[in-house]
Design a protein around this motif. Structure first.
Motif, PDB file in Angstrom:
ATOM      1  N   MET A   1      20.942  96.624   0.115  1.00  0.00           N
ATOM      2  CA  MET A   1      20.752  98.047   0.937  1.00  0.00           C
ATOM      3  C   MET A   1      21.318  99.332   0.169  1.00  0.00           C
ATOM      4  O   MET A   1      22.556  99.237   0.001  1.00  0.00           O
ATOM      5  N   SER A   2      20.295 100.389   0.132  1.00  0.00           N
ATOM      6  CA  SER A   2      20.799 101.374  -0.602  1.00  0.00           C
ATOM      7  C   SER A   2      20.739 102.516   0.347  1.00  0.00           C
ATOM      8  O   SER A   2      19.547 102.883   0.916  1.00  0.00           O
ATOM      9  N   ASN A   3      21.783 103.387   0.619  1.00  0.00           N
ATOM     10  CA  ASN A   3      21.745 104.538   1.448  1.00  0.00           C
ATOM     11  C   ASN A   3      21.646 105.622   0.641  1.00  0.00           C
ATOM     12  O   ASN A   3      22.382 106.204  -0.505  1.00  0.00           O
ATOM     13  N   PRO A   4      20.475 106.664   0.674  1.00  0.00           N
ATOM     14  CA  PRO A   4      20.152 107.727  -0.122  1.00  0.00           C
ATOM     15  C   PRO A   4      21.316 108.642  -0.065  1.00  0.00           C
ATOM     16  O   PRO A   4      22.032 109.027   0.964  1.00  0.00           O
ATOM     17  N   GLN A   5      22.000 109.095  -1.197  1.00  0.00           N
ATOM     18  CA  GLN A   5      22.911 109.882  -1.383  1.00  0.00           C
ATOM     19  C   GLN A   5      22.718 111.209  -0.720  1.00  0.00           C
ATOM     20  O   GLN A   5      23.648 111.865  -0.553  1.00  0.00           O
ATOM     21  N   LYS A   6      21.564 111.852  -0.765  1.00  0.00           N
ATOM     22  CA  LYS A   6      21.358 113.143  -0.311  1.00  0.00           C
ATOM     23  C   LYS A   6      21.321 113.354   1.029  1.00  0.00           C
ATOM     24  O   LYS A   6      21.447 114.599   1.687  1.00  0.00           O
ATOM     25  N   GLU A  30      18.820 101.808   7.203  1.00  0.00           N
ATOM     26  CA  GLU A  30      18.227 100.618   7.241  1.00  0.00           C
ATOM     27  C   GLU A  30      19.071  99.498   7.732  1.00  0.00           C
ATOM     28  O   GLU A  30      18.467  98.464   8.080  1.00  0.00           O
ATOM     29  N   HIS A  31      20.274  99.854   7.725  1.00  0.00           N
ATOM     30  CA  HIS A  31      21.356  98.648   8.330  1.00  0.00           C
ATOM     31  C   HIS A  31      21.004  98.544   9.798  1.00  0.00           C
ATOM     32  O   HIS A  31      20.687  97.366  10.157  1.00  0.00           O
ATOM     33  N   ALA A  32      20.777  99.757  10.549  1.00  0.00           N
ATOM     34  CA  ALA A  32      20.347  99.664  11.925  1.00  0.00           C
ATOM     35  C   ALA A  32      19.096  99.190  12.284  1.00  0.00           C
ATOM     36  O   ALA A  32      18.762  98.263  12.969  1.00  0.00           O
ATOM     37  N   ALA A  33      18.037  99.572  11.287  1.00  0.00           N
ATOM     38  CA  ALA A  33      16.600  98.781  11.398  1.00  0.00           C
ATOM     39  C   ALA A  33      16.776  97.458  11.397  1.00  0.00           C
ATOM     40  O   ALA A  33      15.915  96.689  12.059  1.00  0.00           O
ATOM     41  N   PHE A  96      14.034 105.386   5.630  1.00  0.00           N
ATOM     42  CA  PHE A  96      14.299 106.651   5.225  1.00  0.00           C
ATOM     43  C   PHE A  96      13.076 107.570   4.702  1.00  0.00           C
ATOM     44  O   PHE A  96      13.324 108.710   4.320  1.00  0.00           O
ATOM     45  N   GLU A  97      11.923 106.930   4.972  1.00  0.00           N
ATOM     46  CA  GLU A  97      10.783 107.791   4.437  1.00  0.00           C
ATOM     47  C   GLU A  97       9.702 108.173   5.683  1.00  0.00           C
ATOM     48  O   GLU A  97      10.050 108.917   6.559  1.00  0.00           O
ATOM     49  N   GLY A  98       8.780 107.352   5.737  1.00  0.00           N
ATOM     50  CA  GLY A  98       7.760 107.716   6.772  1.00  0.00           C
ATOM     51  C   GLY A  98       8.348 107.203   8.151  1.00  0.00           C
ATOM     52  O   GLY A  98       7.729 107.540   9.212  1.00  0.00           O
ATOM     53  N   GLY A  99       9.507 106.729   8.475  1.00  0.00           N
ATOM     54  CA  GLY A  99      10.123 106.230   9.628  1.00  0.00           C
ATOM     55  C   GLY A  99      11.106 107.005  10.177  1.00  0.00           C
ATOM     56  O   GLY A  99      11.773 106.718  11.091  1.00  0.00           O
ATOM     57  N   ALA A 121      30.706 101.839   2.946  1.00  0.00           N
ATOM     58  CA  ALA A 121      32.027 101.191   3.436  1.00  0.00           C
ATOM     59  C   ALA A 121      32.040 100.958   4.706  1.00  0.00           C
ATOM     60  O   ALA A 121      32.625  99.968   5.231  1.00  0.00           O
ATOM     61  N   PHE A 122      31.638 101.825   5.716  1.00  0.00           N
ATOM     62  CA  PHE A 122      31.810 101.740   7.206  1.00  0.00           C
ATOM     63  C   PHE A 122      31.190 100.438   7.560  1.00  0.00           C
ATOM     64  O   PHE A 122      31.569  99.722   8.322  1.00  0.00           O
ATOM     65  N   VAL A 123      29.886 100.337   7.243  1.00  0.00           N
ATOM     66  CA  VAL A 123      28.908  99.174   7.606  1.00  0.00           C
ATOM     67  C   VAL A 123      29.611  97.813   6.930  1.00  0.00           C
ATOM     68  O   VAL A 123      29.254  96.644   7.623  1.00  0.00           O
ATOM     69  N   ALA A 124      30.146  98.059   5.850  1.00  0.00           N
ATOM     70  CA  ALA A 124      30.694  96.868   5.057  1.00  0.00           C
ATOM     71  C   ALA A 124      31.898  96.267   5.864  1.00  0.00           C
ATOM     72  O   ALA A 124      32.417  95.216   5.782  1.00  0.00           O
ATOM     73  N   GLY A 125      32.582  97.135   6.971  1.00  0.00           N
ATOM     74  CA  GLY A 125      33.792  96.849   7.493  1.00  0.00           C
ATOM     75  C   GLY A 125      34.886  96.850   7.042  1.00  0.00           C
ATOM     76  O   GLY A 125      36.070  96.287   7.110  1.00  0.00           O
TER      77      GLY A 125
END
Length: 125
Positions: A1-6, A30-33, A96-99, A121-125
Motif C-alpha cells: 500500500m502506497s500513500n501519495p506523498q502530496k 486505500e487502508h480504509a477502503a 486516490f484517483e477516481g474514488g 506509521a500510524f496504520v502500521a501501529g
C-alpha cells in the motif's frame, strides 16, 4: 500500500489534497477502503453544506459494515463525486484517483493532519 506523498491524512483514514484556489479534494485511504471491503453505497454531504473537521459528514456502506465518513477540514462543500455515488466500487478500485468523495472550500485546517509517512506509521501501529 502506497500513500501519495502530496496528500495529507487524518487519523480517521481520510485524505486531503493541497488546496487549489482554496478548494481541496477529500477521499478515504486505500487502508480504509481495504478494511471496509466492497463499498456498495456512498452517502455524501450536499453541495453547499458546511462540514467541520473531525465531524461526520456522510457514510460508506460495504458488504461488511456501515462506516461514518469524517471531514478532515472545516469548510463548505463545493462538489461531490457523482461517479462514486453511481459506482461506489470506485472507492475500492481507485481511492486516490477516481474514488475521491467531495471537494471543500477550506475555512480551517486542523494542525493534526498527518504526512504520508506519518500516516503509514500510524496504520502500521
Amino acid at each position: 500500500m502506497s500513500n501519495p506523498q502530496k496528500l495529507r491524512y487524518s487519523k480517521e483514514h481520510e485524505w486531503l489534497s493541497a488546496a487549489e484556489d482554496g478548494v481541496s479534494t477529500v477521499g478515504i485511504t486505500e487502508h480504509a477502503a481495504n478494511a471496509l471491503g466492497d463499498v456498495v453505497f456512498v452517502q455524501l454531504p450536499e453541495v453547499g453544506d458546511t462540514v467541520s473537521a473531525g465531524e461526520t459528514c456522510g457514510e460508506l456502506e460495504s458488504t461488511k459494515s456501515v462506516s461514518d465518513l469524517y471531514s478532515p477540514v472545516s469548510g463548505e462543500v463545493t462538489e461531490i463525486n457523482e461517479d462514486v455515488v453511481n459506482d461506489p466500487s470506485l472507492v475500492n478500485s481507485a481511492p486516490f484517483e477516481g474514488g475521491w468523495l467531495f471537494k471543500v472550500r477550506v475555512a480551517e485546517e486542523p494542525a493534526d493532519l498527518l504526512s504520508a509517512d506519518e500516516y503509514t506509521a500510524f496504520v502500521a501501529g
